[in-house]
Scaffold this motif. Sequence first.
Motif, short mmCIF file in Angstrom:
data_model
loop_
_atom_site.label_atom_id
_atom_site.label_comp_id
_atom_site.label_asym_id
_atom_site.label_seq_id
_atom_site.Cartn_x
_atom_site.Cartn_y
_atom_site.Cartn_z
N UNK A 26 0.69 -1.18 0.04
CA UNK A 26 -0.31 0.15 -0.15
C UNK A 26 0.99 1.28 0.12
N UNK A 27 2.03 1.25 0.59
CA UNK A 27 2.83 2.46 0.85
C UNK A 27 3.54 2.62 -0.58
N UNK A 28 3.99 1.89 -1.29
CA UNK A 28 4.74 2.22 -2.51
C UNK A 28 3.72 2.99 -3.48
N UNK A 29 2.53 2.37 -3.93
CA UNK A 29 1.47 3.22 -4.68
C UNK A 29 1.25 4.69 -3.88
N UNK A 30 1.18 4.86 -2.34
CA UNK A 30 0.95 5.91 -1.76
C UNK A 30 1.90 6.79 -2.29
N UNK A 31 3.21 6.55 -2.13
CA UNK A 31 4.28 7.50 -2.43
C UNK A 31 4.12 8.02 -4.11
N UNK A 32 3.80 7.12 -4.86
CA UNK A 32 3.65 7.48 -6.24
C UNK A 32 2.35 8.40 -6.41
N UNK A 33 1.32 8.17 -5.81
CA UNK A 33 0.21 9.26 -5.71
C UNK A 33 0.62 10.42 -4.84
N UNK A 34 1.51 10.42 -4.16
CA UNK A 34 1.80 11.76 -3.35
C UNK A 34 2.68 12.50 -4.33
N UNK A 35 3.51 11.96 -5.11
CA UNK A 35 4.49 12.43 -6.18
C UNK A 35 3.56 13.05 -7.24
N UNK A 36 2.50 12.29 -7.93
CA UNK A 36 1.66 12.76 -8.75
C UNK A 36 0.94 13.83 -8.14
N UNK A 37 0.23 13.84 -7.06
CA UNK A 37 -0.65 14.58 -6.53
C UNK A 37 0.15 16.13 -6.40
N UNK A 38 1.43 15.95 -6.06
CA UNK A 38 2.11 17.43 -5.86
C UNK A 38 2.56 18.14 -7.31
N UNK A 39 2.84 17.11 -8.37
CA UNK A 39 3.11 17.74 -9.62
C UNK A 39 1.77 18.40 -10.11
N UNK A 40 0.57 17.59 -9.81
CA UNK A 40 -0.61 18.43 -10.40
C UNK A 40 -0.86 19.74 -9.54
N UNK A 41 -0.49 19.64 -8.19
CA UNK A 41 -1.06 20.96 -7.27
C UNK A 41 0.16 22.05 -7.88
N UNK A 42 1.37 21.69 -8.21
CA UNK A 42 2.30 22.72 -8.71
C UNK A 42 1.90 23.22 -9.94
#
Length: 334
Positions: free
Chosen positions: A307-323
Motif C-alpha cells: 500500500x505504501x509504494x502506490x501511496x508514495x507514487x500518488x503523493x508525487x503525482x498529486x504534488x505535480x498536479x498541484x504545482x
Amino acid sequence: MTRTAAILLSLGGAAFIALLAWQGAGAVAATLATAGWGLVLVAAFHLLPLAVDAAAISVLAAPGVTFIDTLRARWAGESVNSLLPAGQIGGPVVMARHLAQRGAPMREAAACITVSMTMQSVAQIAFALVGLTAFAAFSTVSSAGAANALHVAALAASAVLAVAVAAFYYAQQRGLFGRSSRWIGKVFGPHGALASAARADAIDEAVRASYRARGRIAATFVLSFIGWGVGIGEVWLALLFIGHPVNWLDALLLESVGQAIRGAAFAIPGSLGAQEGGYLLLAHVVGLSPDAALALSLAKRTRELALGLPGIVYLHWSERVWRRRHRSGLPVAD
C-alpha cells in the motif's frame, strides 16, 4: 534525514537483521511464503482501518474537505511514515499539506492533523490497556515469567507513549507552532520570521479552538479507538494464512501490545527492529513459534510495501498536479 534519524535507522536495521539471523531467516521466509496470495487479502483488509482513521480526521476537518480528501491524505501520510526515513513527523506534515491543497486553510489543516494524531495516540494507549486487561481476565499463561514480561513490556510501552503524548499536548497548549517558528527565526535568521510566526500563531489558535469542540474531540477519539480495534482482524488474517491461526483474544493482545511497543519506538523510522522484537516477546505468551512471530511482522511490512509504494507514487503525482495549478494561477488555499 537528520543524523539522529540515520543513527536510529541504522540501529533498528541492525536489530532487524540480528533477529532474523537469530531465528533463522530461511525458516522465517518459509513460514511467510506459506501465506502466498493471502498477503494480498491482508493488504486489502488494511483499507478498512485506513478508512476509519480517515473518518476520524474528517470529523475535525474544515468545511469543504471531503472524506475522500482525508482518506487520500491518510494514505499518503501513512505511506511516508512506513517507508521513508522521516520518523513520525513526515506523515502528519504530508497530511496537512494535502488537505491544504484541497482547499482547507493551512491553519485549519495543520490543526486538524495535529489534534487528530494526538487523539489517535491517546486511543492507542487505551487500546493497549484494554488488550492487556482482556488477556489477563480471560486467558491463562502457563509461564509466570512470560506473564510478568508481558505486563512490564506493555506498561512500559504505554508509559512511554503517555509521556510523549502528554508532552505533545502541553506543547500545543503553550503555542507549539509559534514558539517553534520564532526559534527557527533566531537560529536561521530573521528573514520572513515575522510573517511565519504570525501564521504559526494562527495554527496554535486553531489547535486550541479544536480542543474546545468537545463533541468532535470525543468522536475523533472513538473512531480512532475503533480503527485500532479493526486492526485485530489484520493480525488474525495474517496468522491464518501463515498457517498459525490464533483466537481473537490472542490477536487482540498481539495487535494492542504490539502496536504500543511500535508506537513507543516512534523515533525509529518505521519502528524497524522494535516491531519484530515486540512480536517475539509476545510469541511465547500466545503460543506462537518465534519464526511465526517474525513472519507476522514481515507480513505487516509486506502490507506496508503493497500500500505504501502506490501511496508514495500518488503523493508525487498529486504534488505535480498541484504545482501545475499553482504556476497556472488557479486558486490555491494558503
